[in-house]
Design a protein around this motif. Structure first.
Motif, PDB file in Angstrom:
ATOM      1  N   ALA A   1      48.545  75.164  24.099  1.00 41.82           N
ATOM      2  CA  ALA A   1      49.285  76.365  24.492  1.00 41.82           C
ATOM      3  C   ALA A   1      48.452  77.625  24.245  1.00 41.82           C
ATOM      4  O   ALA A   1      48.479  78.569  25.050  1.00 41.82           O
ATOM      5  N   ALA A   2      47.681  77.638  23.154  1.00 46.78           N
ATOM      6  CA  ALA A   2      46.830  78.793  22.855  1.00 46.78           C
ATOM      7  C   ALA A   2      45.746  78.953  23.922  1.00 46.78           C
ATOM      8  O   ALA A   2      45.430  80.077  24.327  1.00 46.78           O
ATOM      9  N   LEU A   3      45.177  77.845  24.375  1.00 51.45           N
ATOM     10  CA  LEU A   3      44.183  77.922  25.455  1.00 51.45           C
ATOM     11  C   LEU A   3      44.805  78.445  26.738  1.00 51.45           C
ATOM     12  O   LEU A   3      44.200  79.249  27.450  1.00 51.45           O
ATOM     13  N   LEU A   4      46.007  77.995  27.022  1.00 48.86           N
ATOM     14  CA  LEU A   4      46.681  78.455  28.237  1.00 48.86           C
ATOM     15  C   LEU A   4      47.079  79.922  28.143  1.00 48.86           C
ATOM     16  O   LEU A   4      46.999  80.654  29.140  1.00 48.86           O
ATOM     17  N   ASP A   5      47.491  80.349  26.973  1.00 50.74           N
ATOM     18  CA  ASP A   5      47.905  81.740  26.796  1.00 50.74           C
ATOM     19  C   ASP A   5      46.732  82.705  26.853  1.00 50.74           C
ATOM     20  O   ASP A   5      46.893  83.875  27.218  1.00 50.74           O
ATOM     21  N   ASN A   6      45.532  82.254  26.482  1.00 52.87           N
ATOM     22  CA  ASN A   6      44.358  83.119  26.426  1.00 52.87           C
ATOM     23  C   ASN A   6      43.336  82.749  27.502  1.00 52.87           C
ATOM     24  O   ASN A   6      42.135  82.761  27.259  1.00 52.87           O
TER      25      ASN A   6
ATOM     26  N   PHE B   1      41.406  72.233  33.397  1.00 54.73           N
ATOM     27  CA  PHE B   1      42.793  71.980  33.012  1.00 54.73           C
ATOM     28  C   PHE B   1      43.363  70.790  33.789  1.00 54.73           C
ATOM     29  O   PHE B   1      44.167  70.031  33.265  1.00 54.73           O
ATOM     30  N   ALA B   2      42.937  70.622  35.030  1.00 49.30           N
ATOM     31  CA  ALA B   2      43.372  69.457  35.805  1.00 49.30           C
ATOM     32  C   ALA B   2      42.836  68.168  35.190  1.00 49.30           C
ATOM     33  O   ALA B   2      43.540  67.155  35.141  1.00 49.30           O
ATOM     34  N   ALA B   3      41.596  68.202  34.702  1.00 47.22           N
ATOM     35  CA  ALA B   3      41.026  67.020  34.046  1.00 47.22           C
ATOM     36  C   ALA B   3      41.779  66.689  32.761  1.00 47.22           C
ATOM     37  O   ALA B   3      42.048  65.514  32.473  1.00 47.22           O
ATOM     38  N   ALA B   4      42.114  67.723  31.988  1.00 49.29           N
ATOM     39  CA  ALA B   4      42.880  67.495  30.760  1.00 49.29           C
ATOM     40  C   ALA B   4      44.275  66.963  31.085  1.00 49.29           C
ATOM     41  O   ALA B   4      44.778  66.053  30.415  1.00 49.29           O
TER      42      ALA B   4
ATOM     43  N   THR C   1      52.306  68.765  16.750  1.00 43.69           N
ATOM     44  CA  THR C   1      52.569  70.162  17.098  1.00 43.69           C
ATOM     45  C   THR C   1      51.275  70.957  17.115  1.00 43.69           C
ATOM     46  O   THR C   1      51.150  71.923  17.852  1.00 43.69           O
ATOM     47  N   GLY C   2      50.278  70.557  16.300  1.00 44.25           N
ATOM     48  CA  GLY C   2      49.008  71.267  16.290  1.00 44.25           C
ATOM     49  C   GLY C   2      48.270  71.103  17.604  1.00 44.25           C
ATOM     50  O   GLY C   2      47.681  72.053  18.117  1.00 44.25           O
ATOM     51  N   GLY C   3      48.285  69.892  18.172  1.00 42.88           N
ATOM     52  CA  GLY C   3      47.637  69.658  19.460  1.00 42.88           C
ATOM     53  C   GLY C   3      48.336  70.416  20.576  1.00 42.88           C
ATOM     54  O   GLY C   3      47.692  71.002  21.442  1.00 42.88           O
ATOM     55  N   THR C   4      49.641  70.431  20.518  1.00 37.76           N
ATOM     56  CA  THR C   4      50.415  71.163  21.518  1.00 37.76           C
ATOM     57  C   THR C   4      50.177  72.663  21.373  1.00 37.76           C
ATOM     58  O   THR C   4      50.022  73.381  22.373  1.00 37.76           O
ATOM     59  N   ALA C   5      50.136  73.134  20.145  1.00 35.80           N
ATOM     60  CA  ALA C   5      49.907  74.560  19.905  1.00 35.80           C
ATOM     61  C   ALA C   5      48.497  74.960  20.352  1.00 35.80           C
ATOM     62  O   ALA C   5      48.307  76.047  20.912  1.00 35.80           O
ATOM     63  N   ALA C   6      47.517  74.079  20.129  1.00 31.84           N
ATOM     64  CA  ALA C   6      46.150  74.391  20.550  1.00 31.84           C
ATOM     65  C   ALA C   6      46.062  74.470  22.072  1.00 31.84           C
ATOM     66  O   ALA C   6      45.405  75.369  22.619  1.00 31.84           O
TER      67      ALA C   6
END
Length: 148
Positions: free
Chosen positions: A14-19, A31-34, A7-12
């Motif tokens: 999501a935080a990058l996407l939100d900001n 983001f395409a590379a990730a 959940t920490g990786g998913t939250a991190a």
């Protein structure tokens, strides 16, 4: 990174996407590379079905999916083709290109197994004649030594 939970990786992420406005250095190609890394991870993961791969392609888009499919090694592509089609012949997926083509064919829903010719009604039970038997049935050391 190893200390992060699932959940920490998913939250991190999501935080990058939100900001995204705050972290302007991260472009769409980043983001395409990730996403590509995650797609390749799912392609290599065991237990994937054809429906899973179709859902993955629909989720990330054809462009990213096809790019990552082409990046698979011959071994990885062969394993994925065998996961999607258990009855595939080894010859059909002998190279990376052939395996990728087979994966595309399976995902498109096209028939992959070639139809065999129907067997005749009369069985071939005729015993071999003298003309069919080999002249010298021994094939051992002597054959290699004398050239016979």
């Amino acid at each position: 990174m190893s200390g992060l939970t699932a959940t920490g990786g998913t939250a991190a992420l999501a935080a990058l996407l939100d900001n995204r406005d705050r972290f302007g250095k991260l472009l769409d190609k980043d983001f395409a590379a990730a996403t590509g890394l995650l797609v390749r991870k799912l392609m290599n993961a065991g237990g994937q079905t054809c429906d899973d791969m179709i859902a993955l392609r629909d989720a990330v888009g054809t462009e990213i999916f096809e790019t990552e499919l082409k990046k698979l090694s011959a071994h990885q592509a062969r394993l994925l083709a065998r996961r999607l089609d258990k009855a595939v012949d080894d010859f059909e997926v002998s190279t990376a290109g052939a395996a990728v083509a087979h994966i595309r064919k399976v995902m498109a829903g096209k028939p992959t197994v070639t139809e065999t010719a129907p067997a005749s009604d009369t069985p071939d039970d005729t015993p071999p004649t003298d003309d069919d038997t080999p002249k010298n049935s021994y094939f051992g050391r002597k054959s290699f030594r004398t050239g016979n």
